[in-house]
Design a protein around this motif. Sequence first.
Motif, PDB file in Angstrom:
ATOM      1  N   GLU A  43      33.052  15.938 -14.877  1.00 40.08           N
ATOM      2  CA  GLU A  43      32.346  14.664 -14.900  1.00 40.08           C
ATOM      3  C   GLU A  43      33.226  13.462 -14.571  1.00 40.08           C
ATOM      4  OE1 GLU A  43      30.323  14.461 -18.659  1.00 40.08           O
ATOM      5  OE2 GLU A  43      29.024  16.159 -18.169  1.00 40.08           O
ATOM      6  N   SER A  44      34.462  13.719 -14.151  1.00 38.64           N
ATOM      7  CA  SER A  44      35.368  12.622 -13.809  1.00 38.64           C
ATOM      8  C   SER A  44      36.483  13.160 -12.919  1.00 38.64           C
ATOM      9  CB  SER A  44      35.978  12.022 -15.080  1.00 38.64           C
ATOM     10  OG  SER A  44      36.823  12.976 -15.711  1.00 38.64           O
ATOM     11  N   GLU A  45      37.268  12.240 -12.350  1.00 37.13           N
ATOM     12  CA  GLU A  45      38.419  12.663 -11.552  1.00 37.13           C
ATOM     13  C   GLU A  45      39.420  13.423 -12.422  1.00 37.13           C
ATOM     14  OE1 GLU A  45      40.280   9.531  -9.333  1.00 37.13           O
ATOM     15  OE2 GLU A  45      38.482   9.162  -8.141  1.00 37.13           O
TER      16      GLU A  45
ATOM     17  N   GLU B  30      38.795  15.306 -15.017  1.00 30.29           N
ATOM     18  CA  GLU B  30      38.295  16.665 -15.249  1.00 30.29           C
ATOM     19  C   GLU B  30      38.408  17.522 -13.993  1.00 30.29           C
ATOM     20  OE1 GLU B  30      34.445  16.902 -17.121  1.00 30.29           O
ATOM     21  OE2 GLU B  30      35.060  15.579 -18.757  1.00 30.29           O
ATOM     22  N   THR B  31      38.249  16.916 -12.812  1.00 30.42           N
ATOM     23  CA  THR B  31      38.427  17.653 -11.558  1.00 30.42           C
ATOM     24  C   THR B  31      39.886  18.066 -11.401  1.00 30.42           C
ATOM     25  OG1 THR B  31      36.578  16.486 -10.541  1.00 30.42           O
ATOM     26  CG2 THR B  31      38.146  17.537  -9.040  1.00 30.42           C
TER      27      THR B  31
ATOM     28  N   ASP C 251      24.021  12.532 -11.669  1.00 31.08           N
ATOM     29  CA  ASP C 251      25.082  11.580 -12.007  1.00 31.08           C
ATOM     30  C   ASP C 251      26.096  11.525 -10.870  1.00 31.08           C
ATOM     31  OD1 ASP C 251      27.143  10.105 -13.151  1.00 31.08           O
ATOM     32  OD2 ASP C 251      27.605  11.573 -14.705  1.00 31.08           O
TER      33      ASP C 251
ATOM     34  N   ASP D  32      29.109  10.551 -10.730  1.00 28.89           N
ATOM     35  CA  ASP D  32      30.481  10.903 -11.081  1.00 28.89           C
ATOM     36  C   ASP D  32      30.675  12.405 -11.302  1.00 28.89           C
ATOM     37  OD1 ASP D  32      31.371   8.268 -10.967  1.00 28.89           O
ATOM     38  OD2 ASP D  32      30.799   7.888 -13.046  1.00 28.89           O
ATOM     39  N   THR D  33      29.592  13.128 -11.482  1.00 29.04           N
ATOM     40  CA  THR D  33      29.668  14.565 -11.754  1.00 29.04           C
ATOM     41  C   THR D  33      29.575  15.353 -10.456  1.00 29.04           C
ATOM     42  OG1 THR D  33      28.632  14.230 -13.914  1.00 29.04           O
ATOM     43  CG2 THR D  33      28.602  16.462 -13.028  1.00 29.04           C
TER      44      THR D  33
END
Length: 149
Positions: free
Chosen positions: A9-11, A13-14, A137, A139-140
Amino acid sequence: METRQYKPESEAETLLLGYEFASNLKPGDTIAMYGELGSGKTQFIKGLCKYFKVGEIVTSPTFTIINQYFGTIGSNDITIYHIDLYRIKNIQELEEIGFVDCLMCRDAIKIVEWAEKADEYLRKANFVVRIKPSELDEDTRQFSIEIRK
């Protein structure tokens, strides 16, 4: 063959997903990556390179086509080829840049962005990563990682 699904859900987390994914890799592996501009391919690769303690700044090689990074696996050195085929227009260009030779390297990990431009060369890729934006979303991202080993 196994496919795993992830939804970072974010950079950050990626980046973490790439880091954790890297623990599955060994020299000789090829990763074919599919995803639109801005989907998170490079962020994922930054996490992967962080796992291997790459000292260089990891950027997408859109203009240079191939970046070579040096890292470590335990006490052994590892070479990582980060290949971006976005600007490639035809199969002949792949041959001119040494793409096929690069794929044959058994001592390196090869990561290929815009893999659809070289599908016929990537049929035996060990991993296929597909990234799509979430419909709910912005961002996801939806990551599908196919393990072909």
